[in-house]
Design an enzyme around this catalytic site. Structure first.
Site, PDB file in Angstrom:
ATOM      1  N   LYS A 171       0.753  -1.196   0.266  1.00 43.44           N
ATOM      2  CA  LYS A 171       0.266   0.010  -0.152  1.00 43.44           C
ATOM      3  C   LYS A 171       0.570   0.977   0.046  1.00 43.44           C
ATOM      4  O   LYS A 171      -0.043   2.336  -0.755  1.00 43.44           O
ATOM      5  CB  LYS A 171      -0.372  -0.184   1.372  1.00 43.44           C
ATOM      6  CG  LYS A 171      -1.693   1.314   1.535  1.00 43.44           C
ATOM      7  CD  LYS A 171      -2.883   1.310  -0.302  1.00 43.44           C
ATOM      8  CE  LYS A 171      -3.716   2.660   0.072  1.00 43.44           C
ATOM      9  NZ  LYS A 171      -4.788   2.170   0.798  1.00 43.44           N
ATOM     10  N   LYS A 239      -1.529  11.285   6.415  1.00 43.58           N
ATOM     11  CA  LYS A 239      -0.985  10.047   7.337  1.00 43.58           C
ATOM     12  C   LYS A 239       0.337   8.483   6.471  1.00 43.58           C
ATOM     13  O   LYS A 239       1.119   8.607   7.101  1.00 43.58           O
ATOM     14  CB  LYS A 239      -2.056   9.847   7.836  1.00 43.58           C
ATOM     15  CG  LYS A 239      -2.327   8.500   8.944  1.00 43.58           C
ATOM     16  CD  LYS A 239      -1.913   7.383   8.739  1.00 43.58           C
ATOM     17  CE  LYS A 239      -3.673   7.192   8.189  1.00 43.58           C
ATOM     18  NZ  LYS A 239      -4.016   5.752   7.340  1.00 43.58           N
TER      19      LYS A 239
END
Length: 290
Positions: A171, A239
């Site tokens: 990811k 983030k």
């Protein structure tokens, strides 16, 4: 496999829960703000007052929340998943979080006779709606195989990436690629605007050639319409990019494009745009006109 606990009902989580309901899977869910999930309750999903209540008697437990700190609390707290899940249950974290945290949770779960997998997703809310997400799974291969029917309710591309943490590392690669792609879209449209082109014609032209991409197809039209509602929040992308940079620094990897894009987004977040979608990066370029 016909009873699922789902923790988190945000932009992505709601649509993932709905896809289970479409498959007639009994779904119980918990989210911190019940008022934001009244629509799911009305549609037939079972609301629970706590994580502890939600995971009781469930063999499949899925989490989809915001930040690594949320995941630690949900999994490792006294009233959290690992302390209260039935032995033999499958724990699937679909949040984008820290690969090292995924490894830690895998070990903690294993010590309690539980099966943990990190399984972040890609495709934004657009593909969450119709169950065509890409799912990147880290953990034990046998656990991935056992839960494949569950993953298949949510995505049409489900890939076993390797041991615990591998889903999160994949990811990170995905987010690194997106950072360059969305920046390229914004810069192309900004350039078209500044040199006096018809931006709509420009988009039609360049999106049919080698510049075509998911970001070009789905985010560029939103930018032209000044539609900045979140399919994926800026604050969550910040983030993710910060996690990617931390992991890269740990391996002495230089990612100059990612560093630049992160700084641009952090500036927007600082100015109060964190709850907008990532296509609002275009506002960074508009600031150049101020």
């Amino acid at each position: 496999m016909q009873k699922v606990a789902f923790i988190g009902a945000g932009v992505m989580g709601k649509n993932m829960i709905r896809n289970f309901m479409k498959k007639n899977i009994d779904i119980s869910f918990y989210t911190r703000t019940k008022e934001k999930a009244l629509d799911l309750i009305e549609e037939g999903a079972h609301w629970c007052d706590s994580v502890k209540e939600c995971v009781s008697d469930k063999k499949i437990i899925i989490t989809m929340v915001g930040y690594p700190s949320d995941i630690e609390e949900i999994y490792l707290g006294k009233d959290g998943i690992i302390e209260n899940a039935e032995e033999g249950s499958y724990l699937i974290d679909m949040t984008t979080t820290d690969p090292e945290l995924a490894k830690k949770l895998f070990k903690e779960a294993e010590s309690k006779g539980l099966h943990f997998m990190d399984a972040p997703v890609s495709g934004s809310d657009i593909r969450a709606v119709d169950g065509t997400l890409t799912i990147m799974v880290g953990g034990e291969l046998r656990d991935y195989e056992a839960c494949y029917p569950i993953f298949n309710c949510l995505g049409n591309i489900v890939i076993y990436e390797g041991p615990a943490g591998s889903g999160q590392h994949t990811k990170m690669a995905n987010q690194i690629a997106i950072s360059g792609a969305i920046s390229g879209v914004c810069e192309a449209l900004y350039y078209a605007n500044k040199v006096g082109l018809d931006e709509t014609k420009t988009l039609i032209t360049i999106s049919t050639g080698a510049a075509a991409s998911f970001q070009m197809e789905n985010m560029a039209p939103k930018i032209l319409d000044e539609e900045y509602d979140p399919g994926f929040f800026i604050k969550h992308f910040v983030k993710d990019m910060e996690i990617a940079i931390k992991e890269a620094n740990n391996k002495d990897i230089d990612l100059p494009v990612l560093n630049t894009v992160l700084e641009n987004y952090k500036l927007l977040e600082k100015e109060g745009y964190g709850n907008l979608g990532i296509q609002a990066l275009y506002k960074f370029y508009e600031k150049e006109d101020d």
